[in-house]
Design a protein around this motif. Structure first.
Motif, PDB file in Angstrom:
ATOM      1  N   ASP A 171     -14.187  93.135 -28.155  1.00  0.00           N
ATOM      2  CA  ASP A 171     -14.501  93.013 -26.729  1.00  0.00           C
ATOM      3  C   ASP A 171     -15.716  93.828 -26.301  1.00  0.00           C
ATOM      4  OD1 ASP A 171     -10.955  93.150 -26.039  1.00  0.00           O
ATOM      5  OD2 ASP A 171     -12.238  91.395 -26.378  1.00  0.00           O
ATOM      6  N   TYR A 172     -16.392  94.443 -27.277  1.00  0.00           N
ATOM      7  CA  TYR A 172     -17.469  95.376 -26.967  1.00  0.00           C
ATOM      8  C   TYR A 172     -18.767  95.004 -27.673  1.00  0.00           C
ATOM      9  CZ  TYR A 172     -14.452  98.696 -24.565  1.00  0.00           C
ATOM     10  OH  TYR A 172     -13.629  99.305 -23.656  1.00  0.00           O
TER      11      TYR A 172
ATOM     12  N   ARG B 116     -21.851  91.342 -27.250  1.00  0.00           N
ATOM     13  CA  ARG B 116     -20.446  90.931 -27.159  1.00  0.00           C
ATOM     14  C   ARG B 116     -20.241  89.509 -27.670  1.00  0.00           C
ATOM     15  NH1 ARG B 116     -17.572  92.622 -21.599  1.00  0.00           N
ATOM     16  NH2 ARG B 116     -16.099  91.188 -22.537  1.00  0.00           N
TER      17      ARG B 116
ATOM     18  N   ALA C  83     -20.374 101.954 -28.966  1.00  0.00           N
ATOM     19  CA  ALA C  83     -19.766 100.764 -28.370  1.00  0.00           C
ATOM     20  C   ALA C  83     -19.849 100.857 -26.861  1.00  0.00           C
ATOM     21  CB  ALA C  83     -18.303 100.637 -28.816  1.00  0.00           C
ATOM     22  N   ASP C  84     -19.975  99.681 -26.230  1.00  0.00           N
ATOM     23  CA  ASP C  84     -20.097  99.639 -24.777  1.00  0.00           C
ATOM     24  C   ASP C  84     -19.559  98.313 -24.264  1.00  0.00           C
ATOM     25  OD1 ASP C  84     -22.029 101.262 -22.567  1.00  0.00           O
ATOM     26  OD2 ASP C  84     -21.558  99.174 -22.090  1.00  0.00           O
ATOM     27  N   PRO C  85     -18.836  98.309 -23.154  1.00  0.00           N
ATOM     28  CA  PRO C  85     -18.272  97.057 -22.647  1.00  0.00           C
ATOM     29  C   PRO C  85     -19.259  96.170 -21.885  1.00  0.00           C
ATOM     30  CG  PRO C  85     -17.654  98.866 -21.218  1.00  0.00           C
ATOM     31  CD  PRO C  85     -18.395  99.465 -22.384  1.00  0.00           C
TER      32      PRO C  85
END
Length: 126
Positions: free
Chosen positions: A31-32, A53, A97-99
């Motif tokens: 999801d990231y 993503r 990691a980043d959304p």
């Protein structure tokens, strides 16, 4: 709580290969947006290989065709296969990691991603 823990670094000779792995807990990597970055002594941190993503991938020119980024959603890891290593690849390598729905290029050029690991040292000697 989110944790990213890198492993797989080490000392290798020119032309060698390594597989870096980043074990992630507290979030699902699928999801990231994710990426691998490196920082050599006296230099700024730079993005080397990143995945958005939606799965598109960006590679820094200097590592193209030598580095391969992947995610293992089952094991919840971010991996970096590196080959044909040269002394200029010597650095501490970090996963992140980043959304945010960054493009693959943006992930590698955004130094303020939300989650970072502590780094693993890669040293290439001739």
């Amino acid at each position: 709580e989110v944790h990213l823990v890198e492993s797989g670094g080490g000392s290798v000779q020119v032309g060698g290969s390594l597989r870096l792995s980043c074990e992630v807990s507290g979030l699902f990597v699928e999801d990231y947006a994710v990426g691998w970055f490196r920082q050599a002594p006296g230099k700024e941190r730079e993005g080397v290989s990143c995945m958005s993503r939606d799965g598109s991938v960006y590679y820094r020119n200097s590592v193209k065709y030598r580095f391969t980024i992947s995610k293992d959603n089952t094991k919840n890891t971010i991996n970096l296969q590196i080959s044909s290593l040269n002394p200029e690849d010597t650095a501490v390598y970090y996963c992140a990691a980043d959304p945010t729905e960054y493009s693959d290029y943006e992930v590698c050029n955004e130094m303020h991603l939300e989650y970072w690991g502590q780094g693993t040292q890669v040293t290439v000697s001739s």
